[in-house]
Write a protein that holds these residues in place. Structure first.
Motif, PDB file in Angstrom:
ATOM      1  N   LYS A  38      17.379  37.674  14.320  1.00 29.46           N
ATOM      2  CA  LYS A  38      16.223  36.809  14.556  1.00 29.46           C
ATOM      3  C   LYS A  38      16.567  35.360  14.241  1.00 29.46           C
ATOM      4  O   LYS A  38      16.181  34.439  14.971  1.00 29.46           O
ATOM      5  CB  LYS A  38      15.045  37.275  13.701  1.00 29.46           C
ATOM      6  N   ALA A  39      17.304  35.147  13.170  1.00 29.53           N
ATOM      7  CA  ALA A  39      17.722  33.787  12.810  1.00 29.53           C
ATOM      8  C   ALA A  39      18.654  33.219  13.879  1.00 29.53           C
ATOM      9  O   ALA A  39      18.572  32.034  14.226  1.00 29.53           O
ATOM     10  CB  ALA A  39      18.421  33.804  11.447  1.00 29.53           C
ATOM     11  N   PHE A  40      19.528  34.072  14.422  1.00 31.74           N
ATOM     12  CA  PHE A  40      20.425  33.614  15.484  1.00 31.74           C
ATOM     13  C   PHE A  40      19.625  33.144  16.690  1.00 31.74           C
ATOM     14  O   PHE A  40      19.945  32.108  17.283  1.00 31.74           O
ATOM     15  CB  PHE A  40      21.372  34.740  15.901  1.00 31.74           C
ATOM     16  N   LYS A  41      18.596  33.908  17.061  1.00 33.77           N
ATOM     17  CA  LYS A  41      17.759  33.536  18.211  1.00 33.77           C
ATOM     18  C   LYS A  41      17.108  32.183  17.975  1.00 33.77           C
ATOM     19  O   LYS A  41      17.083  31.322  18.866  1.00 33.77           O
ATOM     20  CB  LYS A  41      16.698  34.623  18.433  1.00 33.77           C
ATOM     21  N   GLU A  42      16.563  31.951  16.784  1.00 37.57           N
ATOM     22  CA  GLU A  42      15.913  30.663  16.491  1.00 37.57           C
ATOM     23  C   GLU A  42      16.929  29.527  16.514  1.00 37.57           C
ATOM     24  O   GLU A  42      16.651  28.440  17.034  1.00 37.57           O
ATOM     25  CB  GLU A  42      15.231  30.737  15.120  1.00 37.57           C
ATOM     26  N   TRP A  43      18.091  29.767  15.953  1.00 36.46           N
ATOM     27  CA  TRP A  43      19.142  28.740  15.928  1.00 36.46           C
ATOM     28  C   TRP A  43      19.639  28.450  17.339  1.00 36.46           C
ATOM     29  O   TRP A  43      19.847  27.294  17.704  1.00 36.46           O
ATOM     30  CB  TRP A  43      20.288  29.240  15.044  1.00 36.46           C
ATOM     31  N   MET A  44      19.807  29.481  18.142  1.00 36.15           N
ATOM     32  CA  MET A  44      20.263  29.305  19.518  1.00 36.15           C
ATOM     33  C   MET A  44      19.274  28.469  20.321  1.00 36.15           C
ATOM     34  O   MET A  44      19.669  27.597  21.104  1.00 36.15           O
ATOM     35  CB  MET A  44      20.452  30.673  20.173  1.00 36.15           C
ATOM     36  N   ASP A  45      17.972  28.729  20.126  1.00 37.82           N
ATOM     37  CA  ASP A  45      16.955  27.989  20.875  1.00 37.82           C
ATOM     38  C   ASP A  45      17.015  26.493  20.601  1.00 37.82           C
ATOM     39  O   ASP A  45      16.610  25.682  21.442  1.00 37.82           O
ATOM     40  CB  ASP A  45      15.556  28.522  20.526  1.00 37.82           C
ATOM     41  N   VAL A  46      17.509  26.116  19.436  1.00 35.78           N
ATOM     42  CA  VAL A  46      17.621  24.691  19.085  1.00 35.78           C
ATOM     43  C   VAL A  46      18.746  24.029  19.866  1.00 35.78           C
ATOM     44  O   VAL A  46      18.645  22.858  20.245  1.00 35.78           O
ATOM     45  CB  VAL A  46      17.856  24.530  17.560  1.00 35.78           C
ATOM     46  N   HIS A  47      19.821  24.778  20.164  1.00 33.96           N
ATOM     47  CA  HIS A  47      21.043  24.162  20.698  1.00 33.96           C
ATOM     48  C   HIS A  47      21.341  24.452  22.162  1.00 33.96           C
ATOM     49  O   HIS A  47      22.040  23.661  22.804  1.00 33.96           O
ATOM     50  CB  HIS A  47      22.254  24.626  19.865  1.00 33.96           C
ATOM     51  N   ILE A  48      20.860  25.548  22.702  1.00 36.77           N
ATOM     52  CA  ILE A  48      21.383  26.002  23.986  1.00 36.77           C
ATOM     53  C   ILE A  48      21.057  25.051  25.141  1.00 36.77           C
ATOM     54  O   ILE A  48      21.880  24.852  26.036  1.00 36.77           O
ATOM     55  CB  ILE A  48      20.881  27.434  24.303  1.00 36.77           C
ATOM     56  N   GLN A  49      19.875  24.443  25.120  1.00 38.09           N
ATOM     57  CA  GLN A  49      19.547  23.518  26.213  1.00 38.09           C
ATOM     58  C   GLN A  49      20.462  22.301  26.194  1.00 38.09           C
ATOM     59  O   GLN A  49      20.850  21.789  27.249  1.00 38.09           O
ATOM     60  CB  GLN A  49      18.088  23.093  26.114  1.00 38.09           C
ATOM     61  N   SER A  50      20.806  21.850  24.998  1.00 40.41           N
ATOM     62  CA  SER A  50      21.707  20.699  24.890  1.00 40.41           C
ATOM     63  C   SER A  50      23.088  21.032  25.441  1.00 40.41           C
ATOM     64  O   SER A  50      23.711  20.209  26.139  1.00 40.41           O
ATOM     65  CB  SER A  50      21.813  20.274  23.420  1.00 40.41           C
ATOM     66  N   ILE A  51      23.559  22.248  25.175  1.00 39.70           N
ATOM     67  CA  ILE A  51      24.875  22.656  25.672  1.00 39.70           C
ATOM     68  C   ILE A  51      24.856  22.801  27.196  1.00 39.70           C
ATOM     69  O   ILE A  51      25.791  22.377  27.890  1.00 39.70           O
ATOM     70  CB  ILE A  51      25.309  23.972  25.010  1.00 39.70           C
ATOM     71  N   GLU A  52      23.790  23.387  27.729  1.00 38.44           N
ATOM     72  CA  GLU A  52      23.698  23.522  29.188  1.00 38.44           C
ATOM     73  C   GLU A  52      23.603  22.147  29.844  1.00 38.44           C
ATOM     74  O   GLU A  52      24.226  21.901  30.887  1.00 38.44           O
ATOM     75  CB  GLU A  52      22.489  24.368  29.569  1.00 38.44           C
ATOM     76  N   ARG A  53      22.844  21.242  29.242  1.00 37.89           N
ATOM     77  CA  ARG A  53      22.709  19.894  29.804  1.00 37.89           C
ATOM     78  C   ARG A  53      24.048  19.166  29.757  1.00 37.89           C
ATOM     79  O   ARG A  53      24.397  18.429  30.693  1.00 37.89           O
ATOM     80  CB  ARG A  53      21.649  19.125  29.018  1.00 37.89           C
ATOM     81  N   PHE A  54      24.815  19.363  28.695  1.00 36.94           N
ATOM     82  CA  PHE A  54      26.151  18.766  28.606  1.00 36.94           C
ATOM     83  C   PHE A  54      27.024  19.249  29.759  1.00 36.94           C
ATOM     84  O   PHE A  54      27.771  18.464  30.355  1.00 36.94           O
ATOM     85  CB  PHE A  54      26.803  19.125  27.263  1.00 36.94           C
ATOM     86  N   ALA A  55      26.929  20.540  30.083  1.00 34.04           N
ATOM     87  CA  ALA A  55      27.738  21.092  31.177  1.00 34.04           C
ATOM     88  C   ALA A  55      27.382  20.435  32.506  1.00 34.04           C
ATOM     89  O   ALA A  55      28.262  20.146  33.329  1.00 34.04           O
ATOM     90  CB  ALA A  55      27.551  22.608  31.254  1.00 34.04           C
ATOM     91  N   VAL A  56      26.096  20.180  32.724  1.00 38.12           N
ATOM     92  CA  VAL A  56      25.675  19.496  33.960  1.00 38.12           C
ATOM     93  C   VAL A  56      26.225  18.073  33.973  1.00 38.12           C
ATOM     94  O   VAL A  56      26.737  17.589  34.996  1.00 38.12           O
ATOM     95  CB  VAL A  56      24.138  19.479  34.064  1.00 38.12           C
ATOM     96  N   GLN A  57      26.116  17.380  32.857  1.00 36.86           N
ATOM     97  CA  GLN A  57      26.613  16.008  32.764  1.00 36.86           C
ATOM     98  C   GLN A  57      28.134  15.955  32.944  1.00 36.86           C
ATOM     99  O   GLN A  57      28.667  14.990  33.492  1.00 36.86           O
ATOM    100  CB  GLN A  57      26.220  15.414  31.407  1.00 36.86           C
TER     101      GLN A  57
END
Length: 271
Positions: free
Chosen positions: A22-41
Motif C-alpha cells: 500500500k505504501a508503494f502504491k502511494e509513493w508511486m502515485d507521487v512520482h509516476i506522472q513525472s517520470i512519464e512526462r520526462f519520457a515524453v519530453q
C-alpha cells in the motif's frame, strides 16, 4: 508544505523497505506522472512513455521487500527511465502533441537537441533539479552539467523563450497519462496448472470402461421394456386408469349438480 510532503515520503519509503504494498502504491502515485512526462519530453511517443513508466516502477514492485533506499531515490527513477529510453526514441514529430502549433514546434526543437544537452535542460527547466542532482542522474560532474545547460539554452534561444517554455510546460502537464497500473501490479502471467499425463495402463483401461458402461445401460433398457410388456404391469396400469377416471367422473358430476342447483349425493354407487 514541501517539508511535510518530504516527511510523508520518507515515512512511505520506510514502509516500502519492509515490503508494504500500500505504501508503494502511494509513493508511486507521487512520482509516476513525472517520470512519464520526462519520457515524453525526452522524445518518446505517448505509448512508449507509458511503457517506460510502467517498467520503472514494475522493476521496484517485483523486488518489494529487497529494495534499498537508493532504489527509491527520485534520481534513480530518472536514471532507470533514461536507460529504458536509450535506443527506443520514438518522437511524435508529425502529428503533433499539443493544441498550439508553437508548443509543437518548441517540443520538436527540444527533442532534436543532442542527449548531452537535452537531458540536463529537461531536468533543469521542467523538473526543477539542481546541478548536483542532474550530475547524479547523468553521471557527469556539476561543471559539465553547467556547461551542458549553457549550450542547451543557447540552442533554444529565441524571443520570449521563458514565457514560451512556461506555456510548453503547462501543455506537458495537461497530457493524459498512458501507463496502466495493471501492467505494474499484475505483470506476471499466472501459469496454468500442469496437466497430468495419463500412463499407458490408464489409456488401455478406458475402452473397457466405456464398453462396460454401454452394456449396463443396454441391460437396464431391456429390463424396462420387458417389465412394461408384462401382464402384471398392464393390469396395474388399467387399475390406475380406472381409478383416475372414477375420480374425474365424481368431480365432474358434483360440479354439474352444483351448477343445476341440485344437492350432491352422499355417495356414488361404485358399479
Amino acid at each position: 508544505m514541501q517539508r511535510e510532503v518530504g516527511i510523508g515520503l520518507e515515512v512511505l519509503k520506510r514502509r516500502i523497505l519492509h515490503g508494504d504494498q500500500k505504501a508503494f502504491k502511494e509513493w508511486m502515485d507521487v512520482h509516476i506522472q513525472s517520470i512519464e512526462r520526462f519520457a515524453v519530453q525526452y522524445g518518446a511517443s505517448l505509448e512508449l512513455a507509458g511503457t517506460v513508466a510502467e517498467t520503472v516502477f514494475r522493476n521496484i514492485y517485483e523486488r518489494l521487500g529487497d529494495v534499498t533506499e537508493a532504489d527509491l531515490k527520485e534520481c534513480t527513477l530518472f536514471v532507470t527511465a533514461i536507460g529504458g529510453l536509450d535506443g527506443r526514441q520514438n518522437a511524435e514529430t508529425s502529428g503533433g502533441l499539443f493544441s498550439f502549433e508553437e508548443d509543437d514546434e518548441l517540443h520538436r526543437r527540444l527533442v532534436g537537441m543532442p542527449k548531452e544537452y537535452r537531458v540536463p535542460f529537461i531536468l533543469d527547466r521542467f523538473h526543477n533539479k539542481t546541478s548536483m542532482q542532474i550530475a547524479e542522474i547523468t553521471g557527469e560532474t556539476e561543471q559539465h552539467v553547467e556547461q551542458s545547460l549553457t549550450k542547451a539554452y543557447s540552442l533554444m534561444d529565441e524571443p520570449n523563450l521563458d514565457k514560451k517554455l512556461d506555456f510548453l510546460n503547462r501543455s506537458y502537464e495537461r497530457i493524459s497519462t498512458s501507463y496502466n497500473e495493471m501492467n505494474i501490479f499484475h505483470s506476471k502471467v499466472e501459469e496454468s496448472p500442469p496437466v497430468e499425463q495419463e500412463n499407458e495402463t490408464d489409456k488401455k483401461k478406458k475402452p473397457y470402461l466405456f464398453w462396460g458402461m454401454g452394456a449396463g445401460i443396454l441391460l437396464v433398457l431391456l429390463s424396462i421394456i420387458t417389465y412394461t410388456n408384462s401382464d402384471a404391469y398392464q393390469v396395474k396400469a388399467a387399475e390406475k386408469f380406472m381409478e383416475k377416471a372414477k375420480d374425474s367422473f365424481q368431480e365432474e358430476l358434483e360440479r354439474n349438480l352444483q351448477l343445476a342447483g341440485l344437492p350432491a349425493p352422499e355417495f356414488l354407487r361404485r358399479d
